[in-house]
Write a protein that holds these residues in place. Structure first.
Motif, short mmCIF file in Angstrom:
data_model
loop_
_atom_site.label_atom_id
_atom_site.label_comp_id
_atom_site.label_asym_id
_atom_site.label_seq_id
_atom_site.Cartn_x
_atom_site.Cartn_y
_atom_site.Cartn_z
N THR A 216 15.02 13.11 2.93
CA THR A 216 14.27 13.91 1.96
C THR A 216 12.81 14.03 2.39
OG1 THR A 216 13.76 11.96 0.63
CG2 THR A 216 15.80 13.17 0.12
N GLY A 217 12.10 15.03 1.87
CA GLY A 217 10.69 15.21 2.21
C GLY A 217 9.84 14.05 1.75
N GLN A 218 10.17 13.45 0.60
CA GLN A 218 9.39 12.32 0.10
C GLN A 218 9.57 11.10 0.99
OE1 GLN A 218 10.41 11.28 -3.92
NE2 GLN A 218 8.80 9.67 -4.06
N ALA A 219 10.79 10.85 1.50
CA ALA A 219 11.02 9.71 2.38
C ALA A 219 10.31 9.91 3.72
CB ALA A 219 12.52 9.52 2.60
N ALA A 220 10.32 11.15 4.24
CA ALA A 220 9.65 11.41 5.51
C ALA A 220 8.14 11.26 5.38
CB ALA A 220 9.99 12.81 6.02
N GLU A 221 7.56 11.71 4.25
CA GLU A 221 6.11 11.56 4.05
C GLU A 221 5.72 10.10 3.89
OE1 GLU A 221 2.62 13.26 1.06
OE2 GLU A 221 4.69 13.98 0.92
N ALA A 222 6.53 9.32 3.18
CA ALA A 222 6.24 7.90 3.03
C ALA A 222 6.31 7.17 4.37
CB ALA A 222 7.22 7.27 2.03
N ALA A 223 7.28 7.55 5.21
CA ALA A 223 7.39 6.94 6.53
C ALA A 223 6.18 7.29 7.39
CB ALA A 223 8.68 7.37 7.21
N GLY A 224 5.68 8.55 7.29
CA GLY A 224 4.51 8.95 8.06
C GLY A 224 3.26 8.22 7.62
N ARG A 225 3.03 8.04 6.31
CA ARG A 225 1.86 7.30 5.82
C ARG A 225 1.92 5.83 6.26
NH1 ARG A 225 -0.96 10.14 1.91
NH2 ARG A 225 0.10 12.03 1.14
N ARG A 226 3.10 5.24 6.14
CA ARG A 226 3.24 3.84 6.57
C ARG A 226 2.98 3.70 8.07
NH1 ARG A 226 7.78 3.23 4.60
NH2 ARG A 226 9.09 3.60 6.43
N LEU A 227 3.42 4.69 8.84
CA LEU A 227 3.21 4.65 10.29
C LEU A 227 1.72 4.74 10.63
CD1 LEU A 227 4.93 4.66 12.97
CD2 LEU A 227 4.58 7.12 13.00
N LEU A 228 0.95 5.58 9.94
CA LEU A 228 -0.48 5.73 10.20
C LEU A 228 -1.25 4.48 9.77
CD1 LEU A 228 -1.08 9.46 9.19
CD2 LEU A 228 -1.00 8.50 11.49
N ASP A 229 -0.88 3.86 8.67
CA ASP A 229 -1.55 2.63 8.23
C ASP A 229 -1.38 1.52 9.25
OD1 ASP A 229 -2.40 3.88 5.94
OD2 ASP A 229 -0.70 3.18 4.71
N ARG A 230 -0.17 1.33 9.71
CA ARG A 230 0.07 0.29 10.71
C ARG A 230 -0.58 0.64 12.04
NH1 ARG A 230 6.24 -1.18 10.99
NH2 ARG A 230 5.33 -2.61 12.51
N PHE A 231 -0.69 1.94 12.35
CA PHE A 231 -1.37 2.35 13.58
C PHE A 231 -2.85 1.97 13.54
CE2 PHE A 231 -4.05 5.56 15.63
CZ PHE A 231 -3.66 5.40 16.95
N ALA A 232 -3.50 2.18 12.40
CA ALA A 232 -4.91 1.81 12.28
C ALA A 232 -5.10 0.30 12.45
CB ALA A 232 -5.47 2.29 10.94
N GLU A 233 -4.20 -0.49 11.88
CA GLU A 233 -4.30 -1.94 12.02
C GLU A 233 -4.11 -2.36 13.49
OE1 GLU A 233 -1.41 -3.57 9.42
OE2 GLU A 233 -2.40 -2.86 7.57
N ASN A 234 -3.12 -1.75 14.14
CA ASN A 234 -2.89 -2.09 15.56
C ASN A 234 -4.05 -1.64 16.44
OD1 ASN A 234 -0.42 -3.07 14.75
ND2 ASN A 234 0.72 -1.27 15.39
N LEU A 235 -4.67 -0.50 16.12
CA LEU A 235 -5.80 -0.03 16.91
C LEU A 235 -6.99 -0.97 16.78
CD1 LEU A 235 -7.05 2.15 18.69
CD2 LEU A 235 -7.70 3.39 16.61
#
Length: 303
Positions: free
Chosen positions: A126-145
């Protein structure tokens, strides 16, 4: 999709880190880079969790624009991949704008805007699940960076030269380049302190000494002191004889000729084994002969 993340580093440092594709790729959570991948176009595998499903993609990451632009320009990233177990594919275009931040601490805010296109298993979510996965991916990317910048700081950017090219360092006149520096005269220059005539005289003197040494006019001081020869440096009779015998002979004959005079080797003493044997054999034979004569006389008398 729009999302903002915070990185506790200055905007210049974050921008320089985001222009390194390999660093960006290894900071994405769930990525496993290939060992032989190019640092400019990293390749690898990405495990992405959407809802209750986990999809593994294999693809590449590139920086489309903004890497060599002005400091306030936006960075555009493009990622493409295909499913490792299926026929689905995915394409992502992410635009990142860097904004200096003061809260919660001095750092940088990454304003991200993304567009995702995909089919296969991704289209089933669903669009809501894909958007939630994208936000979670960006948050963890900032922490890893942020963690990667602490472990591997970026190299300092090259500083721009201050002042104009016409300005010269202190102590040197302006307009004087490296090719205009005075070069000291060579040693054989007519204006130098050493005269060429003195050098020729020194060379002639050295040649005379070499010729004299080859003719036998000079004798080593060690040989004179050891052999008791006169102080005038006259050549001893044995050396003169050896020199006369070597004249007219080839180098091979001279090298293999045995030394003579005081340099001749001392022959080892000869061991006469026959004389040493006769020393004890002759008396023993005389005793045996005398004993035989005495025994013969005794036997004659008994008869």
């Amino acid at each position: 999709m729009e999302h903002e993340v915070y990185v506790p580093f200055p905007a210049g440092t974050v921008r320089q880190a985001l222009t390194e594709p390999e660093r960006v790729a290894r900071c994405v959570p769930g990525v496993q880079l290939d060992a032989d991948a190019s640092p400019h176009i990293p390749e690898g595998r990405l495990r992405l969790r959407i809802g209750s499903s986990t999809i593994t993609y294999r693809g590449t990451l590139t920086i489309a624009s903004g890497a060599s632009s002005q400091e306030d320009a936006e960075l555009v990233f493009e990622a493409k991949g295909t499913e490792s177990r299926g026929d689905g594919s995915v394409a992502l275009t992410l635009t990142v704008r860097l904004v200096p931040a003061t809260e919660p601490a001095p750092g940088t805010t990454l304003a991200c805007t993304g567009a995702l296109r995909g089919d296969g298993r991704l289209a089933e979510a669903t669009g809501q699940a894909a958007e939630a996965a994208g936000r979670r991916l960006l948050d963890r990317f900032a922490e890893n960076l942020a963690a990667d910048l602490e472990r591997h700081p970026v190299e300092a950017p090259p500083q721009k030269p201050s002042g104009t090219a016409s300005e010269a360092p202190s102590g040197e006149p302006a307009g004087r380049g490296i090719f205009e520096t005075e070069v000291p005269p060579p040693s054989l220059d007519p204006g130098s302190e050493v005269d060429a005539g003195d050098l020729e005289e020194a060379d002639d003197q050295e040649l005379d000494e070499v010729d004299a040494a080859l003719d036998g006019d000079l004798v080593r001081e060690a040989d004179l002191d050891g052999d008791g020869e006169d102080e005038l440096g006259e050549v001893p009779a044995e050396a003169a004889h050896a020199r006369r015998t070597m004249i007219g002979r080839s180098a091979e004959e001279v090298d293999h000729a045995p030394p003579r005079g005081r340099y001749a080797p001392v022959p080892p003493p000869e061991v006469n084994t026959a004389s040493a044997t006769l020393r004890w054999a002759a008396p023993a034979a005389a005793v045996v002969l005398a004993s035989a004569v005495v025994v013969g006389r005794v036997l004659r008398r008994r008869r």
